[in-house]
Structure formats: structure tokens, C-alpha cells
Design a protein around this motif. Structure first.
Motif, mmCIF file in Angstrom:
data_model
loop_
_atom_site.group_PDB
_atom_site.id
_atom_site.type_symbol
_atom_site.label_atom_id
_atom_site.label_comp_id
_atom_site.label_asym_id
_atom_site.label_seq_id
_atom_site.Cartn_x
_atom_site.Cartn_y
_atom_site.Cartn_z
ATOM 1 N N LEU A 184 0.809 -1.147 -0.083
ATOM 2 C CA LEU A 184 0.115 -0.013 -0.109
ATOM 3 C C LEU A 184 0.823 1.174 -0.121
ATOM 4 N N GLN A 185 0.486 2.267 -0.612
ATOM 5 C CA GLN A 185 1.090 3.685 -0.706
ATOM 6 C C GLN A 185 0.236 4.755 -0.642
ATOM 7 N N GLN A 186 0.779 5.609 -0.213
ATOM 8 C CA GLN A 186 0.168 7.123 -0.248
ATOM 9 C C GLN A 186 0.315 7.821 -1.561
ATOM 10 N N THR A 187 -0.512 8.421 -2.113
ATOM 11 C CA THR A 187 -0.228 9.216 -3.392
ATOM 12 C C THR A 187 1.293 10.007 -3.220
ATOM 13 N N SER A 188 1.969 10.286 -4.256
ATOM 14 C CA SER A 188 3.342 10.898 -3.988
ATOM 15 C C SER A 188 3.432 11.992 -3.066
ATOM 16 N N GLY A 189 2.238 13.158 -3.760
ATOM 17 C CA GLY A 189 2.371 14.579 -3.145
ATOM 18 C C GLY A 189 2.087 14.442 -1.754
ATOM 19 N N LYS A 190 1.076 13.641 -1.253
ATOM 20 C CA LYS A 190 0.937 13.400 0.334
ATOM 21 C C LYS A 190 1.858 12.576 1.056
ATOM 22 N N SER A 191 2.563 11.759 0.566
ATOM 23 C CA SER A 191 3.408 10.687 1.046
ATOM 24 C C SER A 191 4.335 11.046 2.218
ATOM 25 N N GLY A 192 4.382 12.459 2.410
ATOM 26 C CA GLY A 192 5.223 12.979 3.357
ATOM 27 C C GLY A 192 4.396 13.672 4.406
ATOM 28 N N ILE A 193 3.057 13.715 4.186
ATOM 29 C CA ILE A 193 2.270 14.512 5.306
ATOM 30 C C ILE A 193 1.431 13.313 5.874
ATOM 31 N N TYR A 194 1.876 12.779 7.250
ATOM 32 C CA TYR A 194 1.350 11.862 7.898
ATOM 33 C C TYR A 194 -0.271 12.159 8.021
ATOM 34 N N ARG A 195 -0.642 13.251 8.404
ATOM 35 C CA ARG A 195 -2.245 13.145 8.735
ATOM 36 C C ARG A 195 -3.250 12.695 7.648
ATOM 37 N N THR A 196 -2.542 12.740 6.367
ATOM 38 C CA THR A 196 -3.283 12.153 5.174
ATOM 39 C C THR A 196 -3.474 10.705 5.098
ATOM 40 N N TYR A 197 -2.681 9.924 5.925
ATOM 41 C CA TYR A 197 -2.797 8.561 5.937
ATOM 42 C C TYR A 197 -4.028 8.001 6.784
ATOM 43 N N ASN A 198 -4.499 8.937 7.533
ATOM 44 C CA ASN A 198 -5.447 8.572 8.449
ATOM 45 C C ASN A 198 -6.882 9.125 8.529
ATOM 46 N N PRO A 199 -7.825 8.326 8.557
ATOM 47 C CA PRO A 199 -7.976 7.025 9.192
ATOM 48 C C PRO A 199 -7.879 5.932 8.119
ATOM 49 N N TYR A 200 -7.527 6.210 6.835
ATOM 50 C CA TYR A 200 -7.607 5.284 5.558
ATOM 51 C C TYR A 200 -6.722 4.001 5.621
ATOM 52 N N LEU A 201 -5.592 4.297 5.946
ATOM 53 C CA LEU A 201 -4.580 3.349 6.008
ATOM 54 C C LEU A 201 -5.200 2.076 6.782
ATOM 55 N N GLY A 202 -5.895 2.354 8.090
ATOM 56 C CA GLY A 202 -6.249 1.500 8.816
ATOM 57 C C GLY A 202 -7.297 0.708 8.375
ATOM 58 N N LYS A 203 -8.214 1.498 7.641
ATOM 59 C CA LYS A 203 -9.519 1.032 7.261
ATOM 60 C C LYS A 203 -9.216 0.025 5.886
ATOM 61 N N LEU A 204 -8.269 0.558 5.348
ATOM 62 C CA LEU A 204 -7.922 -0.385 4.025
ATOM 63 C C LEU A 204 -7.248 -1.686 4.584
ATOM 64 N N MET A 205 -6.434 -1.560 5.439
ATOM 65 C CA MET A 205 -5.780 -2.766 6.273
ATOM 66 C C MET A 205 -6.861 -3.881 6.750
ATOM 67 N N ASN A 206 -7.804 -3.286 7.493
ATOM 68 C CA ASN A 206 -8.857 -4.329 7.519
ATOM 69 C C ASN A 206 -9.502 -5.008 6.431
ATOM 70 N N TYR A 207 -9.911 -3.935 5.540
ATOM 71 C CA TYR A 207 -10.615 -4.454 4.240
ATOM 72 C C TYR A 207 -9.881 -5.743 3.541
ATOM 73 N N ILE A 208 -8.477 -5.268 3.584
ATOM 74 C CA ILE A 208 -7.699 -6.424 3.047
ATOM 75 C C ILE A 208 -7.532 -7.654 3.656
#
Length: 294
Positions: free
Chosen positions: A116-140
Motif C-alpha cells: 500500500l502507498q500514499q499518493t506521492s504528493g501526500k506521502s510526506g504528510i502523515y495526517r493524510t494517512y488516517n484513518p484510511y490506512l487502517g481501514k484499508l488494512m482491515n478491508y484487505i
């Protein structure tokens, strides 16, 4: 007669089992965008040259963020382009399908690794990871067919210093600043979400940029300031190979991977391998490869 059959079975077990194990196919799925597409450009040639069978899939949506991936999953939208490469016994097959859902890709194979990866322009902005990373992990986790599959964070790369990408001003139009932000956000995401494996493409590219012979290729290894060029694609494929495939197959990146794109020299290929290998060893630190000897 019984002894002959028993001896034959023992022979098959002792002598054919290692060959069967060595032929184990590694299956890797990326959920991403053009950046995951970049690192898979050369993987079939790299794996084939090392005599390794792999299946590599990419669920692709142009420029898609973690938030966007979650929206596609939650809505069961068939909105992905699904690209899959299958490499077996020196030959490969490439599949390319449209209108595929995230679930469709997850259940298509018994994946060993899922990135999984964040889109490049937001990859250095941690707040953009949440809550979506956790939701995707559960979905996977709800749909993956292999219960032992390893979820991996793909750490993307910083832009060229000449990039005109609309997100670059967030990092002061400074490549080193962007790289450090990507590392910090990736480490925090991994810690907070219990992710133990990283695909350190961003560090490999930054390692390569420490050597003029590599950094001068294309626009600091990019084709357009942010997507990788020919040499950058090769480095990305080497990172993919070294992270997921080399150890499982007992392969050495320097000795066993004999492929290189025609556009690059033998010296550049060697340095590219060095940049990739050092990144996998030290994924969150730049290694000045100009001063290393293998």
C-alpha cells in the motif's frame, strides 16, 4: 517390490523436494497508482534473468491516494485497471484488465505480499494517512486468500529538484526536505499501524542520487520531475526483487540478476544494484554510494 517402491519414493522426496521448493512462486500485489506501476516496469526481465518465477499484480488508479483507495473499496467500485505479470520457466504472460474492484484483485491470487502507498504528493504528510490506512488494512484482511500474506508499506520517492508538480511547494521545492518528510511519515504510519515491512524505493532513489553517474541520468532519475525514468524504473524493480524475492529464492542481486536496460551501462547497473541493496539494508537512511565499494 515393496522395497523398490519405497526406495523410489524416498529418492523423489530427497532429490526432488529441494527443486520443488526452489521453484516456489512469489506473488506480489501492489495497490497504488503510477508510482507502483513504475517499480513494476522491469520486474519481469529482472526476475527472469535470475531464473525466478513470480506473479506481480498492480491495482492501478492514476494519482490515487489512500483516501481514494478506501472510497473505492467501501463503494465496491469496479474502477481499477488491473495489470498482472506472470513469469514461469523463462517465459512471461502479461494481463491487463479494466473495471476491476479492489476485492477482485485481492481474491485473484493467494498473494504473499501486498503493498500500500500514499499518493506521492501526500506521502510526506502523515495526517493524510488516517484513518484510511487502517481501514484499508482491515478491508484487505477480510478478503485476502493467504492468511500469511505480509502487508507492506511502499515508501515512494522525492521529486526532482526541478519538478513542477503541484504538491512540491509543500516541501519548499526541496528534494531533501521531501525525502525526510516521506521517511518520517512512513515510519510513523508503520509504528502506529503495526506494519513491519517496508518497500524502500524512496531511499533507493535517494541513494542513487548521491552518485553523479546515476543522478545525471534523465532529470535526477525522473522522466518528468516525479515519475521515474528508465534507470529509476530499473532501481525500483531491483528494490522489489531484493525486498520480496531474493532471500526466498536464495538469489544474490549482483550475481544472479543479469538483466539491465539497453540504455544504461554496466557501471550504472552495478551502482543501481548497490543503491537498491543498501536501501533494503537501511530503509530510512541515505547511503552515499559514491564512497562504497562492493
Amino acid at each position: 517390490m515393496y522395497k523398490i517402491i519405497l526406495f523410489s519414493l524416498m529418492f523423489l522426496f530427497l532429490f526432488l523436494k529441494p527443486a520443488m521448493a526452489d521453484a516456489e512462486t512469489i506473488k506480489i500485489l501492489s495497490i497504488g497508482n503510477s508510482f507502483s506501476q513504475d517499480i513494476q516496469t522491469e520486474i519481469e526481465e529482472i526476475a527472469n534473468s535470475a531464473g525466478v518465477d513470480v506473479v506481480v499484480g498492480n491495482l492501478y488508479r492514476s494519482g490515487e491516494s489512500l483516501e481514494g483507495h478506501w472510497k473505492q473499496a467501501a463503494g465496491s467500485r469496479k474502477s481499477y485497471q488491473y495489470q498482472k505479470k506472470l513469469i514461469f520457466n523463462g517465459e512471461w504472460k502479461i494481463e491487463d484488465r479494466e473495471r476491476v474492484s479492489l476485492k477482485d484483485g485481492l481474491v485473484d491470487e493467494e498473494w504473499d505480499y501486498i503493498t500500500l502507498q500514499q499518493t506521492s504528493g501526500k506521502s510526506g504528510i502523515y495526517r493524510t494517512y488516517n484513518p484510511y490506512l487502517g481501514k484499508l488494512m482491515n478491508y484487505i484482511g477480510s478478503y485476502v486468500k493467504n492468511p500469511d500474506a505480509t502487508l507492506t508499506l511502499h515508501m515512494t520517492w522525492a521529486y526532482s529538484n526541478h519538478s513542477t508538480n503541484k504538491f512540491f511547494p509543500h516541501y519548499g521545492r526541496n528534494q531533501s526536505t521531501m525525502y525526510r518528510a516521506i521517511v518520517a511519515a512512513s515510519q510513523k504510519a508503520m509504528t502506529n499501524h503495526g506494519i513491519s515491512t517496508v518497500l524502500p524505493t524512496g531511499t533507493a532513489i535517494q541513494n542513487a542520487r548521491s552518485h553523479a553517474l546515476l543522478n545525471d541520468f534523465d532529470d535526477e532519475l525522473t522522466a518528468d520531475g516525479h515519475h521515474l525514468g528508465v534507470l529509476g524504473d530499473y532501481i525500483g524493480g531491483l528494490v522489489l526483487f531484493e525486498t520480496f524475492i531474493a532471500e526466498a529464492h536464495g538469489k544474490d542481486l549482483f550475481k544472479d540478476v543479469t538483466y539491465k536496460p539497453e540504455e544504461i551501462t554496466e557501471e550504472q547497473a552495478y551502482l543501481a544494484k548497490l543503491a537498491a541493496k543498501e536501501a533494503v539494508k537501511k530503509p530510512f537512511h541515505v547511503t552515499e554510494i559514491e564512497y562504497l565499494e562492493q
